[in-house]
Each structure stands twice: as C-alpha cells, then as structure tokens.
Write an enzyme that holds these catalytic residues in place. Sequence first.
Site, PDB file in Angstrom:
ATOM      1  N   CYS A 176     -16.596  -9.014   5.786  1.00  0.00           N
ATOM      2  CA  CYS A 176     -15.949  -7.737   5.473  1.00  0.00           C
ATOM      3  C   CYS A 176     -14.689  -7.994   4.639  1.00  0.00           C
ATOM      4  O   CYS A 176     -13.824  -8.771   5.030  1.00  0.00           O
ATOM      5  CB  CYS A 176     -15.591  -7.026   6.768  1.00  0.00           C
ATOM      6  SG  CYS A 176     -14.784  -5.448   6.494  1.00  0.00           S
TER       7      CYS A 176
ATOM      8  N   ARG B 191     -17.686  -2.298  18.107  1.00  0.00           N
ATOM      9  CA  ARG B 191     -16.935  -3.547  17.902  1.00  0.00           C
ATOM     10  C   ARG B 191     -15.614  -3.546  18.663  1.00  0.00           C
ATOM     11  O   ARG B 191     -14.792  -2.636  18.505  1.00  0.00           O
ATOM     12  CB  ARG B 191     -16.660  -3.780  16.411  1.00  0.00           C
ATOM     13  CG  ARG B 191     -15.906  -5.100  16.154  1.00  0.00           C
ATOM     14  CD  ARG B 191     -15.848  -5.483  14.690  1.00  0.00           C
ATOM     15  NE  ARG B 191     -17.182  -5.431  14.125  1.00  0.00           N
ATOM     16  CZ  ARG B 191     -17.552  -4.615  13.145  1.00  0.00           C
ATOM     17  NH1 ARG B 191     -16.694  -3.798  12.596  1.00  0.00           N
ATOM     18  NH2 ARG B 191     -18.794  -4.625  12.704  1.00  0.00           N
TER      19      ARG B 191
ATOM     20  N   CYS C  79     -19.614  -5.989   3.820  1.00  0.00           N
ATOM     21  CA  CYS C  79     -18.883  -4.782   4.219  1.00  0.00           C
ATOM     22  C   CYS C  79     -17.593  -4.759   3.410  1.00  0.00           C
ATOM     23  O   CYS C  79     -17.042  -5.824   3.097  1.00  0.00           O
ATOM     24  CB  CYS C  79     -18.575  -4.833   5.718  1.00  0.00           C
ATOM     25  SG  CYS C  79     -17.548  -3.463   6.290  1.00  0.00           S
TER      26      CYS C  79
ATOM     27  N   CYS D 183       0.433   0.429  10.351  1.00  0.00           N
ATOM     28  CA  CYS D 183      -0.051  -0.617   9.437  1.00  0.00           C
ATOM     29  C   CYS D 183       1.061  -1.478   8.832  1.00  0.00           C
ATOM     30  O   CYS D 183       1.979  -0.972   8.183  1.00  0.00           O
ATOM     31  CB  CYS D 183      -0.881   0.008   8.330  1.00  0.00           C
ATOM     32  SG  CYS D 183      -1.656  -1.265   7.287  1.00  0.00           S
TER      33      CYS D 183
ATOM     34  N   CYS E 193       0.854  -1.198   0.000  1.00  0.00           N
ATOM     35  CA  CYS E 193       0.000   0.000   0.000  1.00  0.00           C
ATOM     36  C   CYS E 193       0.886   1.243   0.000  1.00  0.00           C
ATOM     37  O   CYS E 193       1.848   1.336   0.764  1.00  0.00           O
ATOM     38  CB  CYS E 193      -0.902  -0.011   1.233  1.00  0.00           C
ATOM     39  SG  CYS E 193      -2.018   1.409   1.260  1.00  0.00           S
TER      40      CYS E 193
END
Length: 352
Positions: free
Chosen positions: A105, A268, A136, A68, A61
Amino acid sequence: MQSIEYRRPGSGPVWTPDAILDLYGQPLNDLLLRAQTVHRLHHPANAVQQSSLLSIKTGACPEDCAYCPQSSRHATAVEAEPLMAREDVLAAARAARDAGAQRFCMGAAWRSPTERQLDDVIELVRAVKAMGLETCATLGMLKPGQPERLKAAGLDYYNHNLDTARSHYHEIITTRRYEDRLDTLARVRGAGLKVCCGGIVGMGESRRIRAALIAELASLAPPPESVPINQLVKVPGTPLADAPALDPIEFVRTIAVARIAMPKAVVRLSAGRETMDDSTQALCFMAGANSVFRGERLLTTPNPGPDADARLFERLGLHPMPDAAALPESTPAASQAAPSRAHTAGAPAPHA
Ligand code: SAM
Ligand code: DTB
Ligand code: SF4
C-alpha cells in the site's frame, strides 16, 4: 432492543447507529462469540492477511486533520519529503514481498493528486503489480476519471477512510466535507476498484460516535472489501496528542461490531498495534480482525517489527492468509450474515 433499518433492497441489512450501539452494549463474551461465529462463516478461522505500507510522499499536507502528523498545520517532527524515487519504492516493495506481504500500500500526503502526480503513481502501481503483489494506494480525494486511470494501471484497492462519524467530522477536519470523502469512494467503486475504508477510534469520541462511524461504513453500498480500524497514534504536535486513552476492551468491542456489521470484509487491526499488548491483539483477532500491517513502520510512526509479529503469530497459531484464488469456493460464504432476531424485532421486512 433497537431495530435495523432496511433501506437497501436486495443487498442485505443496513445497520443503524442504534443497532450498532446495542451490539456494543452486549456482555463481552456474548459479543465475542457472535463476532467469532460470523467470522468463521465467511473467513478462514486463523488466517491473517498481511499488507505492507510505504509513505511514498511524506508531510507538508495542506489538510488540517487533527490526528495527522503530516499536516502542514501541525508542528510535528515529521520532515516533508517529495515523491520517492521509483527505484526506492520498488526496492521497498520487493523487500515487503520477500518478507511475506501480500499487498503493498502506497500512501501520499496529498489533499488530492494532480494529473501529473497521478502519472507518477501509475508507473509505480504498474511496477509493483508486475512483482506479483496486490496493490493499494491512498492519495487523498480523486477527481472523476482518476480512479479509472489507476484501475487500468493494475491498482487493486484504494484506501480512503471516513475516519469518524458524520456528526463528529467537523471536530476533526475542517478543510473538506464528509460528502467529499463519500464522492471519492463512489468514484472509486464506480471504476471497479476494491474499496478499503475505515476509521480511527481513540480521538476522544463517545461510543455513540464510534457506533455511527461503523454504521456509516456498513451502509456503503456495497460495504468496503477492507476495513482498517485504526487506534489513534498520539503524535506530539498534533491537536490530539493528549487525547484520553481508549479502554483496550472498547477497542476490541469496536473490532467485534465491525466484524458483525460487515461480515464479508477483511477487518484490519491497523494503526495502534505498537502500543497494544499481545493479549489485546489476541482479543482483536478473536473479535474478527483478520488483517494487519507488517513492517517496522506505518507511514510515519512505528509498527511492531517482523520479529515481534512472528512471535505473536506463533503464540496465537495464526498464519498468513492464502491467496483469494486458493480458497475453496465456500469460503467466504456468499451471503451477508443476517442480524439476530433480537435485532430485527420491529423492523420492516426486507424488500428483497
Ligand atoms: N492523505 C490521504 C488521505 O487522507 O486520505 C492518504 C494518507 S492518510 C495518512 C491515511 C489515513 O491514515 C487517514 O485517513 C487516517 O485514517 C490514518 N491516520 C493518519 N494519522 C493517523 C494517526 N495518528 N493515528 C491513526 N491513524 C492515522
Ligand atoms: C489506514 O487506515 N491506516 C494506515 C493506512 N490506512 C494508510 C495509515 C496509518 C497511519 C498512522 C500514522 C502514521 O504512521 O503516520
Ligand atoms: Fe493530509 Fe491525509 Fe494527513 Fe489529512 S490524513 S493531513 S489528508 S495526509
């Protein structure tokens, strides 16, 4: 006592960071009682929504999010993989459904999908929806028109997190602005998709920053339907690999203030459960968490497996959340929970 600012005529209170900070500072017993009371007004007491997560496109990415493991800027053990084959995604969705997940998801490590990439995801959304699962996706920033295409394909929720407070954002991510995230969230909402939006704690931030994040989430108009609260998973090779540990009670407090500030949302207990003991998770459910990710993996990091979760749910007397359609009319309650008198002292009257 701090006041709550009313700046959304007709649609309930908007919590200021100071008001959230004030909640954070309450004795834990008082905070938990209030969160549990709010929870029971709006949600079944012991039901937990269960989502399953799959990384359909992993790593490489271009963004530089400091937490991350999928950022190409950080040397982590994550191996980049292109978009998964359709059959593999559908097999994973089927397995998740058979294991009791209600929502599937799909996550992709993109800054923002191209139209062609979106075409592929749209096919996946159609097929997963046809299996009877809620859908999702979390694909990064969306351009105008893209949320509408996802909605037309049967997408139910779009996940796009604010991640941290506005004032702290540049410490964590430099390749996009807070406003970029808010723009995508507005487009998602405008297309009629349900919004899943939360953040990460345990990144070395202060309580004030955590409070500002929760205030920002609660100020989205309307607030998100789903609020993932992630505890940082410290991944070797990321700039936050050595972030100081967050006190578990502070995490529980974060869940409680999110529950109180966003009474109708499903909160969540998201990343971080793998390193959390059962007692902390139990306190999180008491504080108003009513959703988890089920399955061995989140996107690239481990999650408690189904056996550990089955044991935990059994110990706590928790059960899967029934379909929204099966809930009685009165659950969840129609109105936003009003802040306590103590918190409204000195605040101007709502314009409603
Ligand atoms: N690339 C898309 C984006 O950023 O919106 C979608 C995938 S991204 C991995 C989804 C979310 O995962 C992030 O917004 C962040 O909140 C969460 N996340 C990523 N790495 C994490 C970590 N190490 N610990 C906790 N949460 C994490
Ligand atoms: C969210 O808020 N948490 C999930 C989901 N939305 C996409 C992702 C957690 C990722 C944790 C790190 C990883 O597994 O790569
Ligand atoms: Fe990319 Fe999303 Fe990870 Fe940021 S959080 S590096 S945008 S995958």
